[in-house]
Enzyme design. Sequence first.
Site, PDB file in Angstrom:
ATOM      1  N   MET A 119      33.995  34.131  40.528  1.00 20.39           N
ATOM      2  CA  MET A 119      33.654  34.211  41.933  1.00 20.39           C
ATOM      3  C   MET A 119      32.683  32.985  42.308  1.00 20.39           C
ATOM      4  O   MET A 119      31.792  32.596  41.749  1.00 20.39           O
ATOM      5  CB  MET A 119      32.887  35.555  42.264  1.00 20.39           C
ATOM      6  N   SER A 125      36.983  44.676  33.009  1.00 23.42           N
ATOM      7  CA  SER A 125      36.370  43.558  33.364  1.00 23.42           C
ATOM      8  C   SER A 125      35.026  43.450  32.844  1.00 23.42           C
ATOM      9  O   SER A 125      34.443  44.495  33.090  1.00 23.42           O
ATOM     10  CB  SER A 125      36.414  43.679  35.173  1.00 23.42           C
ATOM     11  N   ASP A 182      43.705  45.993  40.131  1.00 19.66           N
ATOM     12  CA  ASP A 182      42.383  45.691  39.944  1.00 19.66           C
ATOM     13  C   ASP A 182      41.534  46.228  41.075  1.00 19.66           C
ATOM     14  O   ASP A 182      41.647  45.925  42.251  1.00 19.66           O
ATOM     15  CB  ASP A 182      42.023  44.102  39.773  1.00 19.66           C
ATOM     16  N   MET A 203      38.604  34.243  42.213  1.00 17.35           N
ATOM     17  CA  MET A 203      38.131  34.508  43.376  1.00 17.35           C
ATOM     18  C   MET A 203      37.461  33.425  44.086  1.00 17.35           C
ATOM     19  O   MET A 203      35.950  33.384  44.208  1.00 17.35           O
ATOM     20  CB  MET A 203      37.310  35.844  43.600  1.00 17.35           C
ATOM     21  N   HIS A 225      38.825  40.634  31.167  1.00 12.97           N
ATOM     22  CA  HIS A 225      39.095  40.289  32.405  1.00 12.97           C
ATOM     23  C   HIS A 225      38.009  39.634  33.023  1.00 12.97           C
ATOM     24  O   HIS A 225      36.811  40.152  32.862  1.00 12.97           O
ATOM     25  CB  HIS A 225      39.670  41.441  33.435  1.00 12.97           C
ATOM     26  N   MET A 254      45.157  43.679  44.363  1.00  9.84           N
ATOM     27  CA  MET A 254      44.038  44.151  44.557  1.00  9.84           C
ATOM     28  C   MET A 254      44.194  45.530  44.915  1.00  9.84           C
ATOM     29  O   MET A 254      44.571  45.797  46.076  1.00  9.84           O
ATOM     30  CB  MET A 254      43.041  43.294  45.349  1.00  9.84           C
ATOM     31  N   HIS A 287      40.336  35.795  36.487  1.00 14.48           N
ATOM     32  CA  HIS A 287      40.827  36.092  37.838  1.00 14.48           C
ATOM     33  C   HIS A 287      40.073  35.375  38.603  1.00 14.48           C
ATOM     34  O   HIS A 287      38.712  35.507  39.014  1.00 14.48           O
ATOM     35  CB  HIS A 287      40.412  37.554  38.095  1.00 14.48           C
ATOM     36  N   ASP A 312      35.903  37.795  35.880  1.00 10.63           N
ATOM     37  CA  ASP A 312      35.991  37.571  37.271  1.00 10.63           C
ATOM     38  C   ASP A 312      35.302  36.425  37.956  1.00 10.63           C
ATOM     39  O   ASP A 312      34.031  36.194  37.546  1.00 10.63           O
ATOM     40  CB  ASP A 312      35.370  38.853  38.115  1.00 10.63           C
TER      41      ASP A 312
END
Length: 220
Positions: free
Chosen positions: A35, A8, A173, A66, A31, A135, A64, A33
């Site tokens: 957000m 990540s 993760d 979120m 990866h 998670m 990913h 993330d």
Amino acid sequence: MGIQITPSILNADFSRLGEEVGRIGSADWVHVDVMDNHFVPNLTFGPTMVEALSRATDIPLDAHLMIEDCDTHAPAYVEAGASSVTFHVESTKAPIRLAREIRAKGARASMALKPATPIEPYEALLPELDMLLLMTVEPGFGGQKFLDLCLPKIRTARAMMRKHGVETWLQVDGGVSLETIERCAEAGADVFVAGSAVYSADDPDAMVRELKASAEAAAS
Ligand code: DX5
Ligand code: ZN
């Protein structure tokens, strides 16, 4: 497919992400993330950054999400160049429709569960998914402590996949390191996100290779 490591970049240096991705040449995926400061209390990247990263590396991108309202926003990440797109079931109204849409657009479809979300209600969805992400910390930040309470869910999910005869990858993760990766692999995970473990290492690429070797030994 075997064991895969997906570092990540959440703990990488955001001021020079292109170079940071160049430091993990042995990674199977990068990866990313995403957000939105609503689904989680942190704000990172959007599709424009995913598009820029896809031009900066040949390693496929694992986005990913979120974010709230994945149903509306997830397809943009396929268009931006992500080869795998993970939506959280907690922020998706129609996970089957969304998984099919992601696949139809040409990416791998993946669904994530927070630590307190049970897998049992979603067993029948597994054939719709290319990957399930469990998670192992509350999503939002890198550098948190691995939650051992998630291990039984990893075992349950792996058993469900065997029962259904599906090829769905099982990703973990959060808090994955040389100290915790073996028990995740023993429980049945085969795709490992690692953020701080990789980017706090003196040699991030050597850490990727060490993590892989450690998971492979534990899985065999
Ligand atoms: C947390 C993110 C993770 C995070 C992992 O919400 O989804 O991908 O970057 O970082 P570490 O490996 O440091 O827990
Ligand atoms: Zn993540």
